[in-house]
Design an enzyme around this catalytic site. Structure first.
Site, PDB file in Angstrom:
ATOM      1  N   ASP A  67       0.824  -1.215   0.000  1.00 24.28           N
ATOM      2  CA  ASP A  67       0.000   0.000   0.000  1.00 24.28           C
ATOM      3  C   ASP A  67       0.857   1.263   0.000  1.00 24.28           C
ATOM      4  OD1 ASP A  67       0.989  -0.342   2.570  1.00 24.28           O
ATOM      5  OD2 ASP A  67      -0.953  -0.737   3.472  1.00 24.28           O
ATOM      6  N   ASN A 136      -7.410  -2.584  14.296  1.00 25.87           N
ATOM      7  CA  ASN A 136      -8.804  -2.891  13.941  1.00 25.87           C
ATOM      8  C   ASN A 136      -8.902  -4.100  12.997  1.00 25.87           C
ATOM      9  OD1 ASN A 136      -7.841  -1.863  11.537  1.00 25.87           O
ATOM     10  ND2 ASN A 136      -9.346  -0.206  11.360  1.00 25.87           N
ATOM     11  N   HIS A 138      -7.190  -4.529  10.162  1.00 27.33           N
ATOM     12  CA  HIS A 138      -6.945  -4.297   8.732  1.00 27.33           C
ATOM     13  C   HIS A 138      -5.636  -4.950   8.288  1.00 27.33           C
ATOM     14  CE1 HIS A 138      -4.737  -0.169   9.351  1.00 27.33           C
ATOM     15  NE2 HIS A 138      -3.845  -1.080   9.062  1.00 27.33           N
ATOM     16  N   GLU A 143      -9.652  -1.802   5.134  1.00 23.23           N
ATOM     17  CA  GLU A 143     -10.284  -1.447   6.399  1.00 23.23           C
ATOM     18  C   GLU A 143     -11.562  -2.254   6.619  1.00 23.23           C
ATOM     19  OE1 GLU A 143      -8.665   0.227   8.367  1.00 23.23           O
ATOM     20  OE2 GLU A 143      -7.946   2.155   7.652  1.00 23.23           O
TER      21      GLU A 143
HETATM   22  C1  GLP Z   1      -0.448   0.516   8.421  1.00 24.07           C
HETATM   23  C2  GLP Z   1      -0.126  -0.284   7.185  1.00 24.07           C
HETATM   24  C3  GLP Z   1      -0.344  -1.759   7.410  1.00 24.07           C
HETATM   25  C4  GLP Z   1       0.316  -2.171   8.697  1.00 24.07           C
HETATM   26  C5  GLP Z   1      -0.359  -1.471   9.837  1.00 24.07           C
HETATM   27  C6  GLP Z   1       0.205  -1.833  11.200  1.00 24.07           C
HETATM   28  O1  GLP Z   1      -1.744   0.982   8.469  1.00 24.07           O
HETATM   29  N1  GLP Z   1      -0.864   0.120   6.050  1.00 24.07           N
HETATM   30  O2  GLP Z   1       0.157  -2.485   6.300  1.00 24.07           O
HETATM   31  O3  GLP Z   1       0.244  -3.559   8.861  1.00 24.07           O
HETATM   32  O4  GLP Z   1      -0.171  -0.092   9.648  1.00 24.07           O
HETATM   33  O5  GLP Z   1       1.262  -0.992  11.531  1.00 24.07           O
HETATM   34  P1  GLP Z   1       2.248  -1.185  12.728  1.00 24.07           P
HETATM   35  O6  GLP Z   1       3.094  -2.345  12.369  1.00 24.07           O
HETATM   36  O7  GLP Z   1       3.027   0.079  12.796  1.00 24.07           O
HETATM   37  O8  GLP Z   1       1.430  -1.430  13.941  1.00 24.07           O
END
Ligand code: GLP
Length: 241
Positions: A67, A136, A138, A143
């Site tokens: 993404d 959440n 995702h 989402e």
């Molecule tokens: C973002 C990314 C996700 C990632 C998520 C968790 O929103 N788009 O791909 O898995 O955050 O992030 P973190 O690892 O910082 O908790």
């Protein structure tokens, strides 16, 4: 789903790096799906160390990131282009033309999404997809919602995600409201999937992912339908299972 619980973040990162390394050793031209966020940083560090010790060769590897935020230039330190370059790519022997990220600056999002899906298909598909998980549930930026868009698409970020990711920005207002993400179908088409999570704030999402109902309200729960998923988490993220 194979669930591996490691003591802490460092052990989780090491285990994840070993799994990625074994994929690349088995197939040097592997196509890797890569994730950003704070969770895979330790894994990238371990892989860089393995590369420096001549234990892994990325010269034939191709990568596709999950993404990217809309309207953040690749030079912006909060963009995922910048993240990948600085936390991983510039430290290993991967060819720049073999690394792919969605262009969040495009004027034609639909075209960008279609062309990204086509590129993944033409590369032979993802051999190993690395995923983090949002609090959440995702994955990528897919989402929770009543419906999920299965192909690569533009999304409006959930308030909870904006809140969670605001820690990387000076103010919450600076967090982009929109992003482009590969869809659930693209993720589920990967041959193998590796989901990582660390910390107490991921415990609920992990419980729902592993043993909850399969629901679009917890996008990661759809991974239960995939035959080759490995979940590597630390003890805190495993707190509720
Ligand atoms: C973002 C990314 C996700 C990632 C998520 C968790 O929103 N788009 O791909 O898995 O955050 O992030 P973190 O690892 O910082 O908790």
């Amino acid at each position: 789903m194979r669930v591996i619980i490691e003591k802490d973040y460092q052990a989780m990162s090491k285990k994840a790096a070993l799994l990625v390394a074994s994929q690349v050793r088995l197939k040097p031209s592997s196509v890797l799906g890569l994730a950003t966020g704070s969770t895979p940083l330790g894994m990238y560090d371990e892989l860089i160390e393995m590369y420096e010790d001549d234990e892994i060769d990325f010269s034939q590897v191709k990568t596709f990131n999950l993404d990217e935020y809309c309207n953040l230039s690749p030079e912006n330190p909060q963009s995922y282009h910048y993240y990948m370059q600085n936390n991983f790519f510039k430290h290993i022997n991967i060819s720049p033309e073999n690394t792919h990220l969605l262009n969040g600056m495009t004027d034609d999002v639909k075209k960008e999404c279609k062309s990204y899906d086509r590129k993944i298909k033409r590369s032979g598909g993802i051999d190993l997809q690395v995923l983090g998980i949002g609090p959440n549930g995702h994955i990528g930026f897919n989402e929770p919602g009543k419906k999920l868009n299965v192909r690569t698409h533009e999304v409006e970020l959930a308030e909870e995600t904006i809140e969670a990711n605001s820690r990387f920005f000076d103010t919450k207002d600076e967090v982009p409201r929109r992003a482009i993400t590969v869809g659930i179908a693209t993720i589920l088409k990967s041959r193998r999937i590796l989901l990582l999570a660390s910390g107490r704030n991921k415990a609920k999402a992990i419980r729902e992912t592993i043993s909850g109902y399969v629901s679009t309200q917890v996008p990661a729960s759809l991974l239960q339908t995939h035959p080759e998923v490995t979940v590597i988490i630390d003890e805190e993220a495993a707190d509720l299972i």
